[in-house]
Design a protein around this motif. Sequence first.
Motif, PDB file in Angstrom:
ATOM      1  N   THR A  40      -5.680  -5.633   7.860  1.00 29.04           N
ATOM      2  CA  THR A  40      -4.278  -5.594   7.447  1.00 29.04           C
ATOM      3  C   THR A  40      -4.081  -5.174   5.996  1.00 29.04           C
ATOM      4  O   THR A  40      -2.967  -4.794   5.622  1.00 29.04           O
ATOM      5  CB  THR A  40      -3.642  -6.985   7.621  1.00 29.04           C
ATOM      6  OG1 THR A  40      -4.328  -7.928   6.787  1.00 29.04           O
ATOM      7  CG2 THR A  40      -3.742  -7.451   9.069  1.00 29.04           C
ATOM      8  N   ARG A  97      -8.219  -9.581   6.703  1.00 27.62           N
ATOM      9  CA  ARG A  97      -7.822  -8.876   5.486  1.00 27.62           C
ATOM     10  C   ARG A  97      -8.276  -7.419   5.532  1.00 27.62           C
ATOM     11  O   ARG A  97      -7.573  -6.518   5.038  1.00 27.62           O
ATOM     12  CB  ARG A  97      -8.416  -9.585   4.267  1.00 27.62           C
ATOM     13  CG  ARG A  97      -8.053  -8.940   2.935  1.00 27.62           C
ATOM     14  CD  ARG A  97      -8.653  -9.734   1.785  1.00 27.62           C
ATOM     15  NE  ARG A  97      -8.418  -9.067   0.526  1.00 27.62           N
ATOM     16  CZ  ARG A  97      -9.177  -8.085   0.048  1.00 27.62           C
ATOM     17  NH1 ARG A  97     -10.230  -7.659   0.747  1.00 27.62           N
ATOM     18  NH2 ARG A  97      -8.906  -7.519  -1.110  1.00 27.62           N
ATOM     19  N   GLN A  98      -9.432  -7.169   6.147  1.00 28.05           N
ATOM     20  CA  GLN A  98      -9.906  -5.795   6.258  1.00 28.05           C
ATOM     21  C   GLN A  98      -8.990  -4.960   7.148  1.00 28.05           C
ATOM     22  O   GLN A  98      -8.757  -3.776   6.888  1.00 28.05           O
ATOM     23  CB  GLN A  98     -11.325  -5.799   6.827  1.00 28.05           C
ATOM     24  CG  GLN A  98     -11.941  -4.404   6.954  1.00 28.05           C
ATOM     25  CD  GLN A  98     -13.333  -4.458   7.560  1.00 28.05           C
ATOM     26  OE1 GLN A  98     -13.793  -5.518   7.991  1.00 28.05           O
ATOM     27  NE2 GLN A  98     -14.014  -3.326   7.580  1.00 28.05           N
ATOM     28  N   THR A 107      -4.643  -6.329   1.769  1.00 29.54           N
ATOM     29  CA  THR A 107      -4.290  -7.544   1.032  1.00 29.54           C
ATOM     30  C   THR A 107      -2.812  -7.850   1.117  1.00 29.54           C
ATOM     31  O   THR A 107      -2.406  -9.002   1.390  1.00 29.54           O
ATOM     32  CB  THR A 107      -4.701  -7.397  -0.444  1.00 29.54           C
ATOM     33  OG1 THR A 107      -6.112  -7.144  -0.525  1.00 29.54           O
ATOM     34  CG2 THR A 107      -4.368  -8.671  -1.217  1.00 29.54           C
ATOM     35  N   GLU A 108      -1.966  -6.852   0.915  1.00 31.23           N
ATOM     36  CA  GLU A 108      -0.525  -7.084   0.952  1.00 31.23           C
ATOM     37  C   GLU A 108      -0.063  -7.463   2.351  1.00 31.23           C
ATOM     38  O   GLU A 108       0.743  -8.386   2.530  1.00 31.23           O
ATOM     39  CB  GLU A 108       0.210  -5.832   0.465  1.00 31.23           C
ATOM     40  CG  GLU A 108       1.696  -6.055   0.231  1.00 31.23           C
ATOM     41  CD  GLU A 108       2.364  -4.841  -0.377  1.00 31.23           C
ATOM     42  OE1 GLU A 108       3.584  -4.887  -0.610  1.00 31.23           O
ATOM     43  OE2 GLU A 108       1.645  -3.837  -0.623  1.00 31.23           O
ATOM     44  N   LEU A 149     -11.211 -14.638   7.782  1.00 28.32           N
ATOM     45  CA  LEU A 149     -10.357 -14.226   6.673  1.00 28.32           C
ATOM     46  C   LEU A 149     -10.718 -12.820   6.214  1.00 28.32           C
ATOM     47  O   LEU A 149      -9.833 -11.968   5.988  1.00 28.32           O
ATOM     48  CB  LEU A 149     -10.505 -15.220   5.527  1.00 28.32           C
ATOM     49  CG  LEU A 149      -9.780 -14.882   4.222  1.00 28.32           C
ATOM     50  CD1 LEU A 149      -8.277 -14.919   4.443  1.00 28.32           C
ATOM     51  CD2 LEU A 149     -10.169 -15.868   3.124  1.00 28.32           C
ATOM     52  N   PHE A 178      -1.869  -8.883   4.622  1.00 30.15           N
ATOM     53  CA  PHE A 178      -2.383 -10.218   4.913  1.00 30.15           C
ATOM     54  C   PHE A 178      -1.470 -11.293   4.334  1.00 30.15           C
ATOM     55  O   PHE A 178      -1.163 -12.293   5.002  1.00 30.15           O
ATOM     56  CB  PHE A 178      -3.795 -10.363   4.349  1.00 30.15           C
ATOM     57  CG  PHE A 178      -4.330 -11.759   4.418  1.00 30.15           C
ATOM     58  CD1 PHE A 178      -4.834 -12.269   5.600  1.00 30.15           C
ATOM     59  CD2 PHE A 178      -4.310 -12.566   3.284  1.00 30.15           C
ATOM     60  CE1 PHE A 178      -5.317 -13.572   5.656  1.00 30.15           C
ATOM     61  CE2 PHE A 178      -4.794 -13.860   3.341  1.00 30.15           C
ATOM     62  CZ  PHE A 178      -5.292 -14.360   4.532  1.00 30.15           C
ATOM     63  N   LEU A 179      -1.029 -11.109   3.094  1.00 28.68           N
ATOM     64  CA  LEU A 179      -0.160 -12.097   2.468  1.00 28.68           C
ATOM     65  C   LEU A 179       1.185 -12.196   3.170  1.00 28.68           C
ATOM     66  O   LEU A 179       1.719 -13.296   3.371  1.00 28.68           O
ATOM     67  CB  LEU A 179       0.037 -11.757   0.988  1.00 28.68           C
ATOM     68  CG  LEU A 179      -1.225 -11.837   0.122  1.00 28.68           C
ATOM     69  CD1 LEU A 179      -0.923 -11.393  -1.305  1.00 28.68           C
ATOM     70  CD2 LEU A 179      -1.804 -13.248   0.126  1.00 28.68           C
ATOM     71  N   GLY A 188       0.626  -8.731   9.921  1.00 29.19           N
ATOM     72  CA  GLY A 188       0.063  -7.915   8.840  1.00 29.19           C
ATOM     73  C   GLY A 188      -0.058  -6.456   9.236  1.00 29.19           C
ATOM     74  O   GLY A 188       0.258  -5.551   8.431  1.00 29.19           O
TER      75      GLY A 188
END
Length: 476
Positions: free
Chosen positions: A74, A71-72, A76-77, A67, A79-80, A206
């Motif tokens: 892509t 996230r690193q 935060t946005e 995770l 990733f979501l 992402g």
Amino acid sequence: MSEGSVQHQQPAVPVLEGQQLDEFLGSVPERGQWRYRPRRVGMVWRSKAFRAGAVITVLALCGLVILALVRQQTGTEGFLVGLGLAVLPVPLLMAAFRWLDRVEPGPWRNLLFAFAWGACAAALVAIIANSFATRWIATATADPASADTLGATLVAPVVEESAKAVAILLIFLFRRRQFGGIVDGIVVAGFTATGFAFTENILYLGNAFGEDQQLGTTGFASVTAGTFFVRVVMSPFAHPLFTVLSGIGFGIAALGGARHRVRRVVLPLVGLVLAMGTHALWNGSSAFGPYGFYLVYGAFMMPSFGLVTWLAVSSRRRELRTLSTELPVYAAAGWLAPAEPLALASMRARGMARDMARHWNSHTDRARGKAAARAVAEYESFATSLAMLRRRARHDGAGPDFALREQELLHHLWQRREIAGPALSYAAHATGLLRVHRPPVPPPFPRHHPHGGPPPRQLPAPHRHYGGHNPYRDSP
């Protein structure tokens, strides 16, 4: 022979050749001992709770690390967005593989472990190993562009398919009783690959969203839309198709039994090599020119998908035929009604039996109807396990716990037969599997739930009546 003597006579339990009846018959074990193998105690690391906790802890740690890495890369946005789009095909793929496993459903804990392994452990190994290999190739060749191509074509298939195959291997080794053939291999492999593709799609979608943010593109012309169409719409079955080849190898090895040790080693390796080769061909499709992807997709991937689907459905039908082959001997001995093997070998009749049990017992209490349908479903599951157990004993020899397991399964069937027997017999008549003048009369709901109270130490002799007719009157 009089009816009274039949009612008090212990039915002749079918036994394998060379096995004495007095050695087979015995008391049903206590409820806490209903296991394939004796419970091992005395060491903390041998307890099931400890091992389950260790597996959950390892997978949770892998999930946290993967995770953070995704996230690193892509943001935060991104990733979501990737998470929201990548989750769309997951329920459909899981439902398809679960449908395939309806004859003898495997426990959900095995399937959830396979999915979690693919999504967390296998994905983490793939990201780390692929990144390291790509950097090493780029340093050795001083050509970053070719390093990405070589990494995707040669390194990624080997790393990813090996990492995913570990989940199949673990279930094959440590859940051998629940891994009996090709269908089990396909289902476990499919859940593992679905989990892996889920994590990989988050990463790709992402990154595509981040690229669109930089370029300012939106709509159908965006990189995100193109990536979603290729990976989720056109080829959601790509990773499952690759890994299913490994699962088929393990499944065929499971059919061979423990006596064929060479086959148990060679066939999984052959399946793994085929999975790697198919994966490499898919990743290297760009080498065939601008239309290489469509060429490989149409000329290889679609026919392969159709062939694997046919094999999976054919294997499921073979499992149903096993029920109609192995269970009649129990019906002749008096443990099952004569029509039950026919109904149990038909998915349509099995579903109708559950519906009829619910309908017959839900007039005064809906909870009773649900309990009756659940009892029939459990009866079908135990009967399927009984047929598969006998088939394995025929092909691989009766193991030391064969008699105990058969006795346990017959005991479970006896607990539920007051509800399941008439429902299955009715379904056999209603679906045309057995032609008779009048279907059996539905019995009243039993006073106690089939699971209530301690189980009897001995299996009672079958002497209940179906609509005024005793099907066991002529049984030996």
